[in-house]
Design an enzyme around this catalytic site. Structure first.
Site, PDB file in Angstrom:
ATOM      1  N   GLU A  23       3.100  -7.197   6.643  1.00 21.09           N
ATOM      2  CA  GLU A  23       4.339  -6.767   7.268  1.00 21.09           C
ATOM      3  C   GLU A  23       4.418  -5.260   7.102  1.00 21.09           C
ATOM      4  O   GLU A  23       4.050  -4.735   6.057  1.00 21.09           O
ATOM      5  CB  GLU A  23       5.574  -7.392   6.601  1.00 21.09           C
ATOM      6  CG  GLU A  23       5.716  -8.883   6.803  1.00 21.09           C
ATOM      7  CD  GLU A  23       5.050  -9.692   5.702  1.00 21.09           C
ATOM      8  OE1 GLU A  23       4.852 -10.896   5.918  1.00 21.09           O
ATOM      9  OE2 GLU A  23       4.711  -9.120   4.641  1.00 21.09           O
TER      10      GLU A  23
ATOM     11  N   ASN B   7       7.939   2.699  10.850  1.00 23.51           N
ATOM     12  CA  ASN B   7       6.788   3.398  10.269  1.00 23.51           C
ATOM     13  C   ASN B   7       5.622   3.368  11.263  1.00 23.51           C
ATOM     14  O   ASN B   7       4.644   2.644  11.075  1.00 23.51           O
ATOM     15  CB  ASN B   7       6.392   2.764   8.936  1.00 23.51           C
ATOM     16  CG  ASN B   7       5.373   3.591   8.177  1.00 23.51           C
ATOM     17  OD1 ASN B   7       4.742   4.486   8.730  1.00 23.51           O
ATOM     18  ND2 ASN B   7       5.208   3.277   6.908  1.00 23.51           N
TER      19      ASN B   7
ATOM     20  N   ILE C  18       0.876  -1.174   0.000  1.00 25.91           N
ATOM     21  CA  ILE C  18       0.000   0.000   0.000  1.00 25.91           C
ATOM     22  C   ILE C  18       0.912   1.221   0.000  1.00 25.91           C
ATOM     23  O   ILE C  18       1.924   1.249   0.700  1.00 25.91           O
ATOM     24  CB  ILE C  18      -0.977   0.032   1.204  1.00 25.91           C
ATOM     25  CG1 ILE C  18      -1.855   1.293   1.154  1.00 25.91           C
ATOM     26  CG2 ILE C  18      -0.255  -0.132   2.515  1.00 25.91           C
ATOM     27  CD1 ILE C  18      -3.004   1.298   2.149  1.00 25.91           C
ATOM     28  N   ALA C  19       0.559   2.186  -0.814  1.00 27.31           N
ATOM     29  CA  ALA C  19       1.327   3.431  -0.874  1.00 27.31           C
ATOM     30  C   ALA C  19       0.369   4.581  -1.117  1.00 27.31           C
ATOM     31  O   ALA C  19      -0.542   4.477  -1.939  1.00 27.31           O
ATOM     32  CB  ALA C  19       2.360   3.375  -1.999  1.00 27.31           C
ATOM     33  N   VAL C  20       0.579   5.654  -0.384  1.00 25.70           N
ATOM     34  CA  VAL C  20      -0.193   6.887  -0.561  1.00 25.70           C
ATOM     35  C   VAL C  20       0.812   8.023  -0.714  1.00 25.70           C
ATOM     36  O   VAL C  20       1.705   8.176   0.126  1.00 25.70           O
ATOM     37  CB  VAL C  20      -1.131   7.149   0.638  1.00 25.70           C
ATOM     38  CG1 VAL C  20      -1.900   8.450   0.455  1.00 25.70           C
ATOM     39  CG2 VAL C  20      -2.102   5.983   0.842  1.00 25.70           C
TER      40      VAL C  20
ATOM     41  N   TYR D 227      -3.041   0.369  10.979  1.00 23.19           N
ATOM     42  CA  TYR D 227      -3.392  -1.050  10.996  1.00 23.19           C
ATOM     43  C   TYR D 227      -3.993  -1.457  12.340  1.00 23.19           C
ATOM     44  O   TYR D 227      -4.951  -2.226  12.386  1.00 23.19           O
ATOM     45  CB  TYR D 227      -2.175  -1.900  10.657  1.00 23.19           C
ATOM     46  CG  TYR D 227      -1.538  -1.537   9.332  1.00 23.19           C
ATOM     47  CD1 TYR D 227      -2.308  -1.118   8.238  1.00 23.19           C
ATOM     48  CD2 TYR D 227      -0.165  -1.577   9.163  1.00 23.19           C
ATOM     49  CE1 TYR D 227      -1.726  -0.777   7.030  1.00 23.19           C
ATOM     50  CE2 TYR D 227       0.425  -1.236   7.960  1.00 23.19           C
ATOM     51  CZ  TYR D 227      -0.366  -0.838   6.899  1.00 23.19           C
ATOM     52  OH  TYR D 227       0.219  -0.487   5.706  1.00 23.19           O
TER      53      TYR D 227
END
Length: 153
Positions: free
Chosen positions: A94, A99, A60-62, A106
């Protein structure tokens, strides 16, 4: 790949890795873009959900400019929903130990920390925190009956 490389500078997936995942029917990916600029991807996320009881968040990347508006949460909720549709009862992921923002997201979504993979992220040697979500069963309820004003029949 621009977002991948910009977000994960030292441990980005290669174009080949990304292409294999995108072509895999067991994977489900979402992208987000501004309504007036569909060529600019500001977020993406993917889950590996091959139809068994377990699934894995692949990535996932934003983009930095799109953070803080709930986009990551929305993408994760959509991936969890898709995993459930495909029969998964558990989702694993993971996350880099360095971070804490992602870890908080999560945890708010119900993931629990279940272990650590030492030196998982290379070449930095950063640990991965392994997290698990037991997918809650969907909740259904009967629709509220219409009142006389709403349904004069």
């Amino acid at each position: 790949m621009r977002l991948e490389n910009g977000t994960f500078e030292s441990d980005a997936w290669s174009p080949g890795m990304m292409a294999r995942d995108l072509a895999d029917p067991s994977c489900y990916y979402l992208v987000a873009f501004p309504p007036d600029d569909p060529d600019t991807i500001v977020a993406y996320a993917g889950v590996l959900a091959p139809g068994g009881a377990e699934s894995d968040i692949q990535t996932i990347a934003v983009a930095e400019e799109a953070r803080g508006h709930g986009l990551g949460r929305t993408l994760m909720q959509s991936l969890i929903s898709e995993a459930r549709k495909r029969g998964a009862r558990t989702v694993f992921l993971e996350v880099r130990a360095d971070n804490p923002g992602a870890q908080r997201l999560y945890q708010r979504l119900g993931f629990d920390e279940i272990g650590v993979r030492r030196g998982y992220y290379q070449p930095d040697g950063v640990d991965a925190v392994v997290m698990r979500l037991t997918i809650p069963a969907p909740v259904t309820a009967p629709a509220a009956p219409a009142t006389a004003e709403e349904d004069p029949a």
